[in-house]
Design a protein around this motif. Structure first.
Motif, PDB file in Angstrom:
ATOM      1  N   HIS A  81       3.564  -0.957   3.891  1.00  0.00           N
ATOM      2  CA  HIS A  81       2.897  -2.142   4.425  1.00  0.00           C
ATOM      3  C   HIS A  81       2.476  -3.051   3.297  1.00  0.00           C
ATOM      4  O   HIS A  81       1.797  -2.622   2.365  1.00  0.00           O
ATOM      5  CB  HIS A  81       1.686  -1.745   5.270  1.00  0.00           C
ATOM      6  CG  HIS A  81       2.068  -1.111   6.557  1.00  0.00           C
ATOM      7  ND1 HIS A  81       2.546  -1.839   7.632  1.00  0.00           N
ATOM      8  CD2 HIS A  81       2.123   0.188   6.930  1.00  0.00           C
ATOM      9  CE1 HIS A  81       2.844  -1.021   8.613  1.00  0.00           C
ATOM     10  NE2 HIS A  81       2.604   0.224   8.219  1.00  0.00           N
ATOM     11  N   THR A 103      -3.895   5.892  -5.301  1.00  0.00           N
ATOM     12  CA  THR A 103      -4.100   4.455  -5.065  1.00  0.00           C
ATOM     13  C   THR A 103      -4.807   4.189  -3.736  1.00  0.00           C
ATOM     14  O   THR A 103      -5.329   3.097  -3.522  1.00  0.00           O
ATOM     15  CB  THR A 103      -2.759   3.679  -5.070  1.00  0.00           C
ATOM     16  OG1 THR A 103      -1.915   4.188  -4.033  1.00  0.00           O
ATOM     17  CG2 THR A 103      -2.051   3.798  -6.401  1.00  0.00           C
ATOM     18  N   ASN A 104      -4.800   5.193  -2.838  1.00  0.00           N
ATOM     19  CA  ASN A 104      -5.508   5.037  -1.563  1.00  0.00           C
ATOM     20  C   ASN A 104      -6.949   5.518  -1.639  1.00  0.00           C
ATOM     21  O   ASN A 104      -7.678   5.451  -0.656  1.00  0.00           O
ATOM     22  CB  ASN A 104      -4.758   5.773  -0.445  1.00  0.00           C
ATOM     23  CG  ASN A 104      -3.485   5.046  -0.060  1.00  0.00           C
ATOM     24  OD1 ASN A 104      -3.469   3.819   0.071  1.00  0.00           O
ATOM     25  ND2 ASN A 104      -2.390   5.779   0.067  1.00  0.00           N
ATOM     26  N   THR A 142      -4.133  -0.756  -8.911  1.00  0.00           N
ATOM     27  CA  THR A 142      -3.110  -1.683  -8.442  1.00  0.00           C
ATOM     28  C   THR A 142      -1.851  -0.865  -8.185  1.00  0.00           C
ATOM     29  O   THR A 142      -1.374  -0.168  -9.083  1.00  0.00           O
ATOM     30  CB  THR A 142      -2.813  -2.750  -9.518  1.00  0.00           C
ATOM     31  OG1 THR A 142      -4.012  -3.473  -9.750  1.00  0.00           O
ATOM     32  CG2 THR A 142      -1.730  -3.720  -9.058  1.00  0.00           C
ATOM     33  N   THR A 143      -1.345  -0.923  -6.960  1.00  0.00           N
ATOM     34  CA  THR A 143      -0.155  -0.118  -6.643  1.00  0.00           C
ATOM     35  C   THR A 143       1.053  -0.610  -7.438  1.00  0.00           C
ATOM     36  O   THR A 143       1.148  -1.778  -7.816  1.00  0.00           O
ATOM     37  CB  THR A 143       0.188  -0.165  -5.140  1.00  0.00           C
ATOM     38  OG1 THR A 143       0.450  -1.514  -4.771  1.00  0.00           O
ATOM     39  CG2 THR A 143      -0.945   0.408  -4.300  1.00  0.00           C
ATOM     40  N   VAL A 169       0.376  -5.718   1.351  1.00  0.00           N
ATOM     41  CA  VAL A 169      -1.028  -6.108   1.364  1.00  0.00           C
ATOM     42  C   VAL A 169      -1.143  -7.596   1.045  1.00  0.00           C
ATOM     43  O   VAL A 169      -0.393  -8.110   0.233  1.00  0.00           O
ATOM     44  CB  VAL A 169      -1.865  -5.284   0.338  1.00  0.00           C
ATOM     45  CG1 VAL A 169      -1.984  -3.854   0.814  1.00  0.00           C
ATOM     46  CG2 VAL A 169      -1.280  -5.329  -1.048  1.00  0.00           C
ATOM     47  N   GLN A 215      -9.568   2.438  -6.997  1.00  0.00           N
ATOM     48  CA  GLN A 215      -9.136   1.047  -7.119  1.00  0.00           C
ATOM     49  C   GLN A 215      -8.015   0.901  -8.146  1.00  0.00           C
ATOM     50  O   GLN A 215      -8.248   0.497  -9.271  1.00  0.00           O
ATOM     51  CB  GLN A 215     -10.320   0.163  -7.519  1.00  0.00           C
ATOM     52  CG  GLN A 215     -11.398   0.057  -6.453  1.00  0.00           C
ATOM     53  CD  GLN A 215     -10.928  -0.714  -5.227  1.00  0.00           C
ATOM     54  OE1 GLN A 215     -10.174  -1.674  -5.356  1.00  0.00           O
ATOM     55  NE2 GLN A 215     -11.345  -0.295  -4.053  1.00  0.00           N
ATOM     56  N   LYS A 268       0.863  -1.175   0.000  1.00  0.00           N
ATOM     57  CA  LYS A 268       0.000   0.000   0.000  1.00  0.00           C
ATOM     58  C   LYS A 268       0.903   1.230   0.000  1.00  0.00           C
ATOM     59  O   LYS A 268       1.924   1.259   0.686  1.00  0.00           O
ATOM     60  CB  LYS A 268      -0.797  -0.077   1.313  1.00  0.00           C
ATOM     61  CG  LYS A 268      -1.967   0.824   1.468  1.00  0.00           C
ATOM     62  CD  LYS A 268      -2.626   0.411   2.803  1.00  0.00           C
ATOM     63  CE  LYS A 268      -3.700   1.338   3.290  1.00  0.00           C
ATOM     64  NZ  LYS A 268      -3.709   2.696   2.965  1.00  0.00           N
ATOM     65  N   CYS A 269       0.519   2.261  -0.756  1.00  0.00           N
ATOM     66  CA  CYS A 269       1.324   3.477  -0.747  1.00  0.00           C
ATOM     67  C   CYS A 269       1.153   4.183   0.598  1.00  0.00           C
ATOM     68  O   CYS A 269       0.042   4.303   1.118  1.00  0.00           O
ATOM     69  CB  CYS A 269       0.926   4.408  -1.888  1.00  0.00           C
ATOM     70  SG  CYS A 269       2.008   5.853  -1.987  1.00  0.00           S
ATOM     71  N   CYS A 302       6.754   5.318  -5.807  1.00  0.00           N
ATOM     72  CA  CYS A 302       5.387   5.064  -6.257  1.00  0.00           C
ATOM     73  C   CYS A 302       5.231   5.611  -7.674  1.00  0.00           C
ATOM     74  O   CYS A 302       5.557   6.766  -7.950  1.00  0.00           O
ATOM     75  CB  CYS A 302       4.396   5.717  -5.302  1.00  0.00           C
ATOM     76  SG  CYS A 302       2.676   5.543  -5.833  1.00  0.00           S
TER      77      CYS A 302
END
Ligand SMILES: [Zn+2]
Length: 153
Positions: free
Chosen positions: A150, A116-117, A122-123, A152, A120, A108-109, A137
């Motif tokens: 973190h 991306t937060n 894909t990071t 996912v 939808q 997750k960014c 990113c």
């Protein structure tokens, strides 16, 4: 006992599976949580002595070899780690965890304003420096060090 058995072991040997060694000791439990599945037999060592890194963590997963996605997660969390594949008590492959050129859908960014937060997407993080590992990113172009992101599931 085979001739290759070391005189002392810090963590029990496994007959088949994967050994992840040279994990920064503080990342050991994160690695174990991330890679282990419910039914896996997992052996964890922390604060083990290491000539190379001082103190290290080690995770052994019995009966299973890691898939590509799990190896990517590992590379992001513990880029200094080494991975050994064990079959019938023999190390059939050992080497540093392979660093992919980019990580897609893995983490997750950490920028709360990143698109991306909020939508939808894909990071995607591209590697800008392998050592120490820094990734950027693709969407917000912010750079992060290992440990800032973190993973996912
Ligand atoms: Zn971002």
């Amino acid at each position: 006992m085979s001739e290759q058995t070391p005189r002392t072991r810090q963590v029990e040997a496994i007959s088949d599976g994967t050994v992840i060694d040279h994990i920064p000791t503080e990342a050991t439990l994160v690695v174990a949580n991330l890679l282990a599945r419910e039914a896996d037999q997992v052996f964890i060592g922390m604060n083990l002595r290491s000539a190379r890194v001082g103190r290290k963590g080690l995770v052994k997963i019995s009966g299973r070899e890691l898939g590509e996605r799990q190896l990517s997660c590992l590379a992001l969390i513990a880029p200094s780690a080494s991975v050994s594949i064990i079959r019938n008590y023999q190390v059939i492959h050992k080497g540093p965890v392979a660093l992919p050129a980019r990580f897609e859908g893995i983490a997750k960014c950490a920028n709360p304003n990143c698109v991306t937060n909020h939508e939808q997407w894909t990071t995607r993080f591209d590697v800008v420096n392998p050592n120490p590992l820094t990734v950027r990113c693709f969407y917000c172009e912010r750079s992060f060090d290992t440990g800032e992101l973190h993973v996912v599931h």
